[in-house]
Design an enzyme around this catalytic site. Sequence first.
Site, PDB file in Angstrom:
ATOM      1  N   ASP A  32       0.882  -1.168   0.000  1.00  0.00           N
ATOM      2  CA  ASP A  32       0.000   0.000   0.000  1.00  0.00           C
ATOM      3  C   ASP A  32       0.922   1.221   0.000  1.00  0.00           C
ATOM      4  OD1 ASP A  32      -3.244   0.312   0.951  1.00  0.00           O
ATOM      5  OD2 ASP A  32      -2.004   2.121   1.139  1.00  0.00           O
ATOM      6  N   TYR A 135     -13.889   7.556 -12.162  1.00  0.00           N
ATOM      7  CA  TYR A 135     -13.578   6.390 -11.316  1.00  0.00           C
ATOM      8  C   TYR A 135     -14.061   5.103 -11.997  1.00  0.00           C
ATOM      9  CZ  TYR A 135     -14.197   3.185  -7.320  1.00  0.00           C
ATOM     10  OH  TYR A 135     -14.191   2.089  -6.481  1.00  0.00           O
TER      11      TYR A 135
END
Length: 279
Positions: A32, A135
């Site tokens: 991450d 998105y």
Amino acid sequence: MKKIVLTGAAGRLGSYLREPLSKMCDELVSTDIKDDIGKTYDGETYVQGDLASMDDMVRVMDGAEMVVHMGAFVDEGPFEQLLGPNFVGSYNVWEAGYKAGVRRVVYASSIHAVGMYPKNEFIGVDVPHRPDTFYGLAKCFTEDLGRMYWEKRGMESVHMRILSCAQPNNARALGSYLSYDDLIQLVTRCLDTPVTGFSVIYGVSNNDRTPVDNAKASFLGYRPKDNAEDVAAEVLANEPQNDPQDAGHMCHGGPFASVALGNSGLAGMNVIQDAKETE
Ligand SMILES: NC(=O)c1ccc[n+]([C@@H]2O[C@H](COP(=O)([O-])OP(=O)(O)OC[C@H]3O[C@@H](n4cnc5c(N)ncnc54)[C@H](O)[C@@H]3O)[C@@H](O)[C@H]2O)c1
């Protein structure tokens, strides 16, 4: 399995996947952009990395068999904000994965890839893309990327078009709810099905009001158990009168279908942030 890579491991959905994935392989590499992920599970190591950096993705993919790709900027925003993590990031995951010999990517796609379909159309997994936002467009791009890597390079991918993986607290969620247990089952089936090729499946629980059709993805063996109907009476008692002309109520994408391009869709939603703590 020897090694699985989990991107977006510090995120809410990632927090529920880390432990079950760590039990499916010898080595789970969680990654991450966040500095830290807290305590790791047995067999799990954490590597900080930026999806938009090819070097970082090459570093995490070394020796991986499969990738569970959950990392992304998770909201609608200006195209430039999504370009790095959601578009370039997907390319980097597939390209670095391909070079490392990754067999399959399991990808967190979204209902927003097809969010402009009206909800009274029971859409299957093979309807043409109809994104509701930039998105959603990034999810369409990544699904096409996955299809191309399968057809040109034989690299498998399963694209889970998740509807809403969050506690059901509004009328839309009575159809779109995906429980964390069902998410885990879904990802597990996407990983342990021997052959998947390029596949698309909706990530949704066994809701009475489910608005999408997973029949063509039946071979993946995903049989969800939870049902948002359990909380329907309570949710509907608190639901305001909805405007039927509002795309946010009429379309699969919910609030993302009605926001202006580039504007947050999550701002109008009350998503409960109940990420799992590492014990
Ligand atoms: N939550 C839902 O209902 C839902 C619905 C459909 C699809 N999805 C998809 O599931 C995935 C996980 O969603 P979530 O709800 O856990 O979101 P989240 O925001 O909690 O997690 C996303 C993670 O990605 C990481 N990330 C962002 N930019 C990055 C970068 N440049 N490099 C590396 N990591 C980066 C973030 O730090 C975060 O930890 C996302 O791909 C999302 O689009 C979620």
